[in-house]
Design an enzyme around this catalytic site. Structure first.
Site, PDB file in Angstrom:
ATOM      1  N   SER A 108     -57.641  47.048  40.810  1.00  0.00           N
ATOM      2  CA  SER A 108     -58.833  46.888  41.660  1.00  0.00           C
ATOM      3  C   SER A 108     -58.722  45.561  42.388  1.00  0.00           C
ATOM      4  O   SER A 108     -58.046  44.628  41.919  1.00  0.00           O
ATOM      5  CB  SER A 108     -60.099  46.900  40.805  1.00  0.00           C
ATOM      6  OG  SER A 108     -61.216  46.431  41.530  1.00  0.00           O
ATOM      7  N   TYR A 141     -64.143  44.254  33.321  1.00  0.00           N
ATOM      8  CA  TYR A 141     -63.455  45.071  34.316  1.00  0.00           C
ATOM      9  C   TYR A 141     -62.401  44.249  35.047  1.00  0.00           C
ATOM     10  O   TYR A 141     -61.232  44.642  35.149  1.00  0.00           O
ATOM     11  CB  TYR A 141     -64.469  45.649  35.304  1.00  0.00           C
ATOM     12  CG  TYR A 141     -63.859  46.539  36.366  1.00  0.00           C
ATOM     13  CD1 TYR A 141     -63.388  47.805  36.032  1.00  0.00           C
ATOM     14  CD2 TYR A 141     -63.763  46.113  37.688  1.00  0.00           C
ATOM     15  CE1 TYR A 141     -62.827  48.627  36.999  1.00  0.00           C
ATOM     16  CE2 TYR A 141     -63.206  46.922  38.664  1.00  0.00           C
ATOM     17  CZ  TYR A 141     -62.740  48.180  38.313  1.00  0.00           C
ATOM     18  OH  TYR A 141     -62.191  48.983  39.272  1.00  0.00           O
TER      19      TYR A 141
END
Length: 258
Positions: free
Chosen positions: A144, A157
């Site tokens: 990401s 995350y």
């Protein structure tokens, strides 16, 4: 373009999700036999049904990636049945945690490390020896933009997605002499059809989305296809000299601008 994926078997983790499902569809359209792995078998079954309706070949596979023994047994069975896994898309991951570090839930941290990072390790470790033995393999891991730049309120995350970059590069180094490529894609936010909305309309749907789109040089958010098309290329014969790369799919949001 023919990506040379006919007669290849592609395993996609998190296949029932938004990006994973499109990964499956595009790989199947390129001729691969797709194994849609997800702990949510109903979601994976929907993806497989769509692929079969379009004339492709796919099947579902249920597996808890955090259970190392289950992963090993599952991959061993697939290897025996399908003759090996040629393509691995490490897509499964959780992105729902939102809290600053001082308030972060320890259990959520442990959960995200187990799924996003260790789960990816578990399935890759099980698949890799077969690729090495056959002298051909494609591994694409979904990180990401948060793995590059951090994410406010996204400690678990961002940390796990950053770790996946190091993992993917290590796989590239270790696999290079064995015909195995490993690359990482790092998307910004993807929102499907909402990406087509003008900023003023998007703001009415979600102010947060609109702020990100406005900060993106292309002035739009991403679509799942933006990510999946790149993944399909990285799995192709044409990409056999591309390895160890981290490729952003961001519309330029990660660029420095005044």
């Amino acid at each position: 373009m023919d990506f040379g994926l006919d007669e290849k078997t592609a395993l996609v983790t998190g296949a029932g999700g938004r990006i994973g499902s499109v990964d499956c569809e595009i790989l199947a359209a390129e001729g691969a036999e797709v194994i849609a792995l997800d702990i949510d078998t109903d979601a994976a079954r929907t993806v497989v049904d769509d692929i079969e309706d379009a004339g492709g070949t796919a099947r579902t596979l249920e597996c808890d990636l955090t259970d190392r023994d289950e992963v090993a047994e599952t991959i061993s069975a697939v290897d025996e049945d399908a003759g090996g896994i040629d393509v691995l898309i490490n897509n499964a991951g959780l992105v729902d945690a939102r809290d600053k570090v001082e308030d972060f839930d320890d259990e959520i941290w442990d959960r995200d490390v187990a799924v996003n990072l260790t789960g990816t390790y578990n399935v890759t470790r099980a698949v890799y020896p077969g690729m090495k033995e056959r002298g051909w393999g494609r591994i694409v891991t979904v990180s990401s933009v948060a793995g590059w730049h951090g994410g406010f309120g996204q400690a678990s995350y961002a940390a796990t997605k950053s770790a996946l970059i190091g993992f993917g590069k290590t796989l590239a180094l270790e696999g290079a002499q064995h015909g195995i490529t490993s690359n990482v894609v790092a998307p910004s936010i993807v929102v499907g059809a909402l990406a087509d909305l003008p900023l003023d309309q998007l703001e009415q749907v979600d102010e947060h989305f609109a702020r990100i789109a406005e900060a993106t040089p292309m002035r739009r958010l991403g679509r799942e296809e933006d990510v999946a098309n790149l993944i399909a290329y990285l799995c192709s014969e044409q990409a056999d000299y591309v390895t160890g790369q981290v490729v952003g799919v961001t519309g330029g949001v990660d660029l420095f601008s005044f």
